[in-house]
Design a protein around this motif. Structure first.
Motif, mmCIF file in Angstrom:
data_model
loop_
_atom_site.group_PDB
_atom_site.id
_atom_site.type_symbol
_atom_site.label_atom_id
_atom_site.label_comp_id
_atom_site.label_asym_id
_atom_site.label_seq_id
_atom_site.Cartn_x
_atom_site.Cartn_y
_atom_site.Cartn_z
ATOM 1 N N TYR A 24 58.110 43.037 46.960
ATOM 2 C CA TYR A 24 57.919 42.855 48.708
ATOM 3 C C TYR A 24 56.741 42.419 48.889
ATOM 4 O O TYR A 24 55.607 42.864 48.287
ATOM 5 N N GLY A 25 56.666 41.637 49.826
ATOM 6 C CA GLY A 25 55.224 41.575 50.736
ATOM 7 C C GLY A 25 55.392 41.451 52.034
ATOM 8 O O GLY A 25 56.639 41.153 52.513
ATOM 9 N N VAL A 26 54.179 41.577 52.917
ATOM 10 C CA VAL A 26 54.448 41.513 54.095
ATOM 11 C C VAL A 26 53.005 40.791 54.613
ATOM 12 O O VAL A 26 52.117 40.929 54.067
ATOM 13 N N LEU A 27 53.325 39.839 55.421
ATOM 14 C CA LEU A 27 52.066 39.083 56.026
ATOM 15 C C LEU A 27 51.781 39.581 57.307
ATOM 16 O O LEU A 27 52.245 39.827 58.225
ATOM 17 N N LEU A 28 50.284 39.742 57.020
ATOM 18 C CA LEU A 28 49.541 40.340 58.475
ATOM 19 C C LEU A 28 48.566 39.319 59.070
ATOM 20 O O LEU A 28 47.934 38.544 58.184
ATOM 21 N N PHE A 29 48.310 39.439 60.291
ATOM 22 C CA PHE A 29 47.528 38.513 60.822
ATOM 23 C C PHE A 29 47.039 39.244 62.097
ATOM 24 O O PHE A 29 47.660 40.203 62.694
ATOM 25 N N LEU A 56 55.095 46.862 46.914
ATOM 26 C CA LEU A 56 54.459 46.112 48.276
ATOM 27 C C LEU A 56 53.242 45.507 48.170
ATOM 28 O O LEU A 56 52.536 46.105 47.838
ATOM 29 N N SER A 57 53.113 44.287 48.546
ATOM 30 C CA SER A 57 51.931 43.526 48.587
ATOM 31 C C SER A 57 51.626 43.417 50.249
ATOM 32 O O SER A 57 52.536 43.096 51.046
ATOM 33 N N ILE A 58 50.220 43.555 50.664
ATOM 34 C CA ILE A 58 50.230 43.510 52.148
ATOM 35 C C ILE A 58 49.084 42.245 52.214
ATOM 36 O O ILE A 58 47.972 42.381 51.835
ATOM 37 N N GLY B 78 53.959 51.794 49.785
ATOM 38 C CA GLY B 78 53.405 52.477 50.552
ATOM 39 C C GLY B 78 52.283 51.472 51.364
ATOM 40 O O GLY B 78 52.089 50.376 50.977
ATOM 41 N N GLN B 79 51.696 52.209 52.429
ATOM 42 C CA GLN B 79 50.729 51.576 53.309
ATOM 43 C C GLN B 79 49.728 52.521 53.751
ATOM 44 O O GLN B 79 49.862 53.627 53.721
ATOM 45 N N SER B 80 48.630 51.646 53.956
ATOM 46 C CA SER B 80 47.431 52.906 54.313
ATOM 47 C C SER B 80 46.715 52.280 55.795
ATOM 48 O O SER B 80 46.570 51.183 56.143
#
Lengths: 238, 238
Positions: A24-29, A56-58, B78-80
């Motif tokens: 999974y990946g989530v796109l942040l801005f 998960l990749s952020i 996870g997330q930080s």
């Protein structure tokens, strides 16, 4: 004979076309909406307690933490999330991308984010697009010829970002092919639980739902906010 | 004469006893539950678009980012989140503290977090305590002699953490004095919206609610999860 052939195949090859995604990946801005991100991610965090191979990749333009704070709205109240990859160096073999919305979807320059969505979509197995994030996905051309939904308060703006899309107003979420588009903010949890149900199974989705005490909306057309915000379907231009 | 005296007072002093709080803090620890934090914070982020004087401190043992990842459950997903203050140097005049739950509430050493809650509570105006975070607040003694609720899946464990509390099972949230305790994870949004309604006003809470497309539960006793998880009231020992 068929059994013999199948039994000689490595299990990983045999299972791979049907195995649920793990990457999974989530796109942040800058100025993403926190719940657009952490609604779906809390569902997936909880799923990962049993589906332990999820990763998960952020992703964002730069590796520095990304803040929820809009630059222009005068608020000082925000949070920053640590990223793991830049948009120019995404992980290989990403299978599912989550695109949130937020005030940042109206930033003057979102070319890097839109290019990223356009370039990576063909190699994804699934896309989960939330709230005003659907405006970015539409601008990437990924919603052309599809049905989709988006944030109801920002409906007229969102629907103007893609004139080849059938925008469905009375929808908590819409599934078209491998794209789950959801309405505003909280609806992302119902959309993601529907995704988990379809991809991992009903029992697994139910376990997550009752674990996080989510009073789930199961009917995607149950959407009080379309009426509250006066949103109407917008058909694609020919 | 009274009018004359009042008109000579600085407006800030006159208004301050009734003014809603502006200085928020959230307590983070390893393996916090993401939605326990970002449900309430998304409500407050959205509130801050109009209540522009709100501030947020993000507190943890150390200043390094804090991860949702449990150390013991085998997940890699996870997330930080970036922190702003250590527990030993909190901001002065914190008015509202949010305490989330999560797998991390069962860590072997939570003495720093429990001490922090115990020491800061007397100077707070409000406390919002979420999910298994209520176990920490109970261990700090802050729920002694009060009614409270908590996560329903973990009900028997949570209620064992404070034997001077009346634990209310069928409750999406409970208000006792200046403490809003909520049930598991998602219930924190309903509890926080109730807090916003009581403290900032009904119209403001409604604006947030429909802005984030939250299908709100207004009756705190509407809690399907107490039955699903078989939770029963637990009375204080005496």
């Amino acid at each position: 004979m068929l059994f013999l052939v199948l039994s000689l195949l490595p299990l990983s090859i045999l299972a791979s076309p049907l195995a649920p995604p793990t990457k999974y990946g989530v796109l942040l801005f800058t100025a993403f909406q926190a719940l657009d991100v952490f609604g779906p991610l809390d569902v997936l965090n909880t799923l990962s307690f049993t589906e332990k191979n999820l990763t998960l990749s952020i992703l964002s333009r730069e590796l520095s933490p990304v803040s929820t704070l809009p630059l222009t709205m005068g608020t000082k109240f925000g949070q920053s999330v640590v990223t793991t990859h830049t948009l120019s160096s995404p992980p290989p073999d990403l299978e599912v991308l989550i695109v949130p919305g937020g005030a940042g979807t109206r930033a003057p320059d979102l070319s890097a984010e839109i290019e990223f969505i356009r370039n990576i979509y063909p190699s994804l197995r699934y896309l989960v697009s939330v709230c005003t994030g659907n405006a970015l996905v539409a601008r990437a051309g990924v919603l052309d010829g599809r049905k989709a939904t988006g944030n109801k308060k920002a409906w007229s703006w969102v629907t103007q970002q893609g004139n080849k899309t059938h925008w469905v107003a009375k929808a908590r979420w819409v599934v078209d092919g491998n794209i789950w588009s959801t309405s505003g903010v909280s609806s992302a949890v119902d959309g993601t639980l529907n995704f988990v149900e379809k991809v991992y199974g009903e029992g697994i989705a139910r376990d997550v739902e009752i674990g996080i005490e989510w009073t789930r909306i199961r009917d995607p057309s149950q959407d009080e906010f379309a009426d509250i915000w006066g949103a109407k379907d917008v058909l694609p231009l020919e």
